[in-house]
Design an enzyme around this catalytic site. Sequence first.
Site, PDB file in Angstrom:
ATOM      1  N   THR A  87      -2.463  16.141  23.374  1.00  0.00           N
ATOM      2  CA  THR A  87      -1.393  15.145  23.253  1.00  0.00           C
ATOM      3  C   THR A  87      -0.607  15.501  21.994  1.00  0.00           C
ATOM      4  O   THR A  87      -1.044  16.348  21.203  1.00  0.00           O
ATOM      5  CB  THR A  87      -1.951  13.708  23.109  1.00  0.00           C
TER       6      THR A  87
ATOM      7  N   ILE B 132      -8.845  17.352  16.095  1.00  0.00           N
ATOM      8  CA  ILE B 132      -7.733  16.933  15.228  1.00  0.00           C
ATOM      9  C   ILE B 132      -6.645  18.011  15.246  1.00  0.00           C
ATOM     10  O   ILE B 132      -6.912  19.188  14.996  1.00  0.00           O
ATOM     11  CB  ILE B 132      -8.216  16.706  13.772  1.00  0.00           C
ATOM     12  N   LYS B 133      -5.424  17.549  15.545  1.00  0.00           N
ATOM     13  CA  LYS B 133      -4.298  18.486  15.612  1.00  0.00           C
ATOM     14  C   LYS B 133      -3.516  18.382  14.313  1.00  0.00           C
ATOM     15  O   LYS B 133      -3.116  17.272  13.911  1.00  0.00           O
ATOM     16  CB  LYS B 133      -3.423  18.077  16.785  1.00  0.00           C
ATOM     17  N   VAL B 134      -3.307  19.525  13.666  1.00  0.00           N
ATOM     18  CA  VAL B 134      -2.551  19.541  12.407  1.00  0.00           C
ATOM     19  C   VAL B 134      -1.418  20.564  12.526  1.00  0.00           C
ATOM     20  O   VAL B 134      -1.553  21.563  13.234  1.00  0.00           O
ATOM     21  CB  VAL B 134      -3.455  19.908  11.189  1.00  0.00           C
TER      22      VAL B 134
END
Length: 218
Positions: free
Chosen positions: A27, A82-84
């Site tokens: 997402t 976790i998207k960074v």
Amino acid sequence: MQFFVDTAEIDAIEELAATGLLDGVTTNPSLIAKSGRDFMEVTKEICDLVDGPVSAEVVALDHDTMMKEAEVLRRIADNVCIKVPLTIDGLKTCKALTDDGTMVNVTLCFSANQALLAAKAGATFVSPFVGRHDDNGFDGMDLIRDIRQIYDNYRFETEILVASVRHVNHVLESALIGADVMTAPPAVIKALFKHVLTDKGIEGFLADWEKTGQSILK
Ligand code: E4P
């Protein structure tokens, strides 16, 4: 190659999960906005639907706040990734989180050098955006080829997650190059099943079967 779906629409995820072919979900803030759903709530629902990694993106730009946001997000479920963003603070956050055993997807990657940095920061996944790369006059698949070569040269374990996939040929080329994962919108994944000759073949077989007057189920 693993298949992730790039959406926050629960119905679409449910439909694809039922095929048994779905390995994860990605997402981003735009997809969450499009869904009209509460971020935490919808992410929890997605994590319950699929066993694989579910990418949820931080929105802070500085390391300290990114860490705080990641702490909230990783409490949602064990399969949250976790998207960074691929920035200095993003990679600093990536290093801290992966050192601590948390999955991290480094997003918005547009060069092989950036992918090299993500791997050195210990990223679980790096997301090169092939569609947006194509839109800007480059060849997105050349980028995937370069990253594959660099990661193989140095035996990096970071998985190449081909993102911003726009059509079935992006999927085919990703598989030929040996990308680890691709994430595509539901429509692109559904298009992979389609072939005009499959439809035509079914039509012909059914027409002939009709002539036999038989049925399999008595
Ligand atoms: C990947 O993780 C991103 O969410 C996505 O693939 C971006 O795709 P777009 O360029 O179609 O917005």
